[in-house]
Design a protein around this motif. Structure first.
Motif, short mmCIF file in Angstrom:
data_model
loop_
_atom_site.label_atom_id
_atom_site.label_comp_id
_atom_site.label_asym_id
_atom_site.label_seq_id
_atom_site.Cartn_x
_atom_site.Cartn_y
_atom_site.Cartn_z
N GLN A 62 -26.43 -85.73 50.91
CA GLN A 62 -25.67 -86.88 51.18
C GLN A 62 -25.09 -87.75 50.55
O GLN A 62 -25.60 -87.94 49.36
N ASP B 271 -26.24 -94.68 53.18
CA ASP B 271 -26.70 -96.05 53.68
C ASP B 271 -25.77 -97.19 54.28
O ASP B 271 -25.92 -97.56 55.05
N ALA C 262 -24.53 -95.98 57.77
CA ALA C 262 -25.74 -96.03 58.59
C ALA C 262 -25.80 -97.70 58.88
O ALA C 262 -25.93 -97.99 60.21
N GLU C 263 -25.24 -98.58 58.12
CA GLU C 263 -25.14 -99.79 58.34
C GLU C 263 -23.93 -100.22 59.11
O GLU C 263 -24.19 -101.09 60.39
N GLU D 231 -22.78 -98.16 61.31
CA GLU D 231 -23.07 -97.58 62.55
C GLU D 231 -24.09 -98.67 63.41
O GLU D 231 -23.77 -99.10 64.67
N ARG D 232 -25.18 -99.20 62.94
CA ARG D 232 -26.04 -100.11 63.52
C ARG D 232 -25.14 -101.27 63.96
O ARG D 232 -25.27 -101.76 65.08
N ASP E 22 -26.11 -90.52 62.12
CA ASP E 22 -27.61 -90.86 62.79
C ASP E 22 -27.45 -90.08 63.99
O ASP E 22 -26.90 -90.84 64.94
N HIS F 264 -28.36 -93.07 66.72
CA HIS F 264 -26.86 -93.87 66.92
C HIS F 264 -26.01 -93.28 67.72
O HIS F 264 -25.54 -93.80 68.88
#
Length: 390
Positions: free
Chosen positions: A177, A182, A185-186, A188-189, A216, A219
């Motif tokens: 990756q 990271d 992913a943040e 996306e959240r 993810d 998500h």
């Protein structure tokens, strides 16, 4: 001997022995040879042909100047070529008339090698864009690869069209990756939290953002739940989202937990769903480009795969990237891109493509019937000579 090296030497030896063979090799380019000395020599032979060298006058014997002039011309562009090596090429050529077949072998090796190189460049560009938060490099190298595939298809004599493989490649290298995983992913959240807090913001992203764009899978499933609620016109909040996730079995199969969903929805501040959606899309573009590149490279490194199938499988592997690119450009207000695979001509393939295909596969002449047919052979006497043993 390496088969590819032997084929390159045989092509050059054929042309050195018979300059007229160049007329059957117009679809073969100097850069299709692997060794630089072979590239320079083939380019020199074509230049002498174009300049009207006396060796092409049609005489029965080929003058020695054809070899010496070719070596002299090629030596202007590469070091280490001698007349001795040129005569070695002549000695290793079994049949000069088989030059188109030898050239096909050279082109086949070049197709696998060229597609591998461009797939590696696409993968590197995608990873660089993932680190820098861009997509331009990956999309540019994808366009270059598509053009290379179209050119190789024409030289091979096949129609470039995406064809799905019967099975995925056996060994596709998996890259680690990127360092921005990271951060992705943040984003996306944060996007999911904004959509729960501001349900009307779904209208800003639902037209071009898809669940598969989320790195993810959990998500992506939550976004699918939000899309279902939005499509049915039902209210969106953390309770309705949790209920929709339960109805889809996401809580029972371990995809999500109630604590995870609560953590996503808690502590959300003001944010732009469109900006966050574009960030997710950028990651999706680079991730899809890297996946396509790794798949194409795995196909290209399979030497048993025929060139025509390799080209068409590679075009098929670029299809998901074209689909993501179209939605990315929609999100940015740009017109849709042109298709990767060229549309077949209504008048048939171009003449150069037909010539390449014919040069690779010359049909055998039909057997002529005897002038005075004799009596019919008995079944036992009608066997092929190859099946009669002494």
């Amino acid at each position: 001997m390496n088969p590819l090296l032997g084929a390159e030497q045989a092509v050059l030896g054929s042309v050195l022995l018979d300059p007229g063979q160049l007329s059957h090799l117009d679809w073969l380019a100097p850069d299709h040879f692997y060794r630089p000395v072979h590239q320079a020599l083939f380019a020199a032979l074509r230049k002498l042909r174009d300049d009207g060298h006396p060796a092409l006058a049609g005489e029965k014997s080929v003058p020695l100047s054809w070899v010496t002039d070719a070596v002299a011309e090629a030596s202007l562009h590469v070091r280490g070529l001698t007349a001795t090596y040129a005569h070695t090429l002549i000695s290793v050529c079994p049949r000069p008339a088989h030059a188109p077949v030898y050239g096909r072998m050279v082109l086949e090796g070049a197709i696998h090698r060229s597609i591998t190189e461009h797939a590696i460049r696409l993968n590197q560009a995608a990873r660089t864009d993932a680190l820098q938060g861009g997509v331009e490099g990956a999309l540019h190298h994808a366009d270059v690869l598509a053009e290379v595939l179209s050119d190789l298809a024409q030289r091979w004599g096949t129609e470039p069209r995406p064809v799905a493989p019967a099975a995925p490649p056996a060994t596709a290298p998996v890259a680690p990756q990127p360092f921005r995983a990271d951060r992705g992913a943040e984003d996306e959240r944060f996007l999911l939290a904004v959509l729960v807090e501001q349900p009307k913001a779904m209208d800003e992203v639902v037209g071009w953002l898809r669940p598969a764009d989320f790195a993810d899978p959990a998500h992506g499933q939550l976004y699918r739940c939000l899309g279902a609620l939005h499509h049915r016109g039902e209210p969106i909040d953390r309770i309705t989202l949790l209920w929709e996730a339960q109805r889809r079995g996401l809580l029972t199969d371990g995809t999500l937990s109630g604590d995870q969903l609560t953590a996503i929805c808690d502590g959300v501040g003001p944010g732009s769903a469109e900006w966050l959606g574009e960030s997710v899309m950028r990651s999706s573009v680079t991730r899809t480009a890297a996946t396509s590149a790794r798949t194409i490279r795995a196909w290209a490194e399979d030497e048993a795969l025929a060139p025509g199938r390799l080209i068409n499988h590679a075009l098929h592997a670029l299809g998901p990237l074209d689909e993501v690119r179209t939605r990315w450009q929609t999100a940015n207000g740009h017109p849709a891109p042109t298709p990767t695979a060229p549309v077949p001509s209504p008048n048939g393939p171009p003449p150069a493509q037909v010539q390449a295909a014919l040069a690779r596969s010359t049909p055998r002449p039909a057997a002529q019937p005897p002038e005075h047919p004799g009596p019919a052979l008995k079944p036992s006497a009608a066997r092929s000579p190859s099946r009669i043993h002494g």
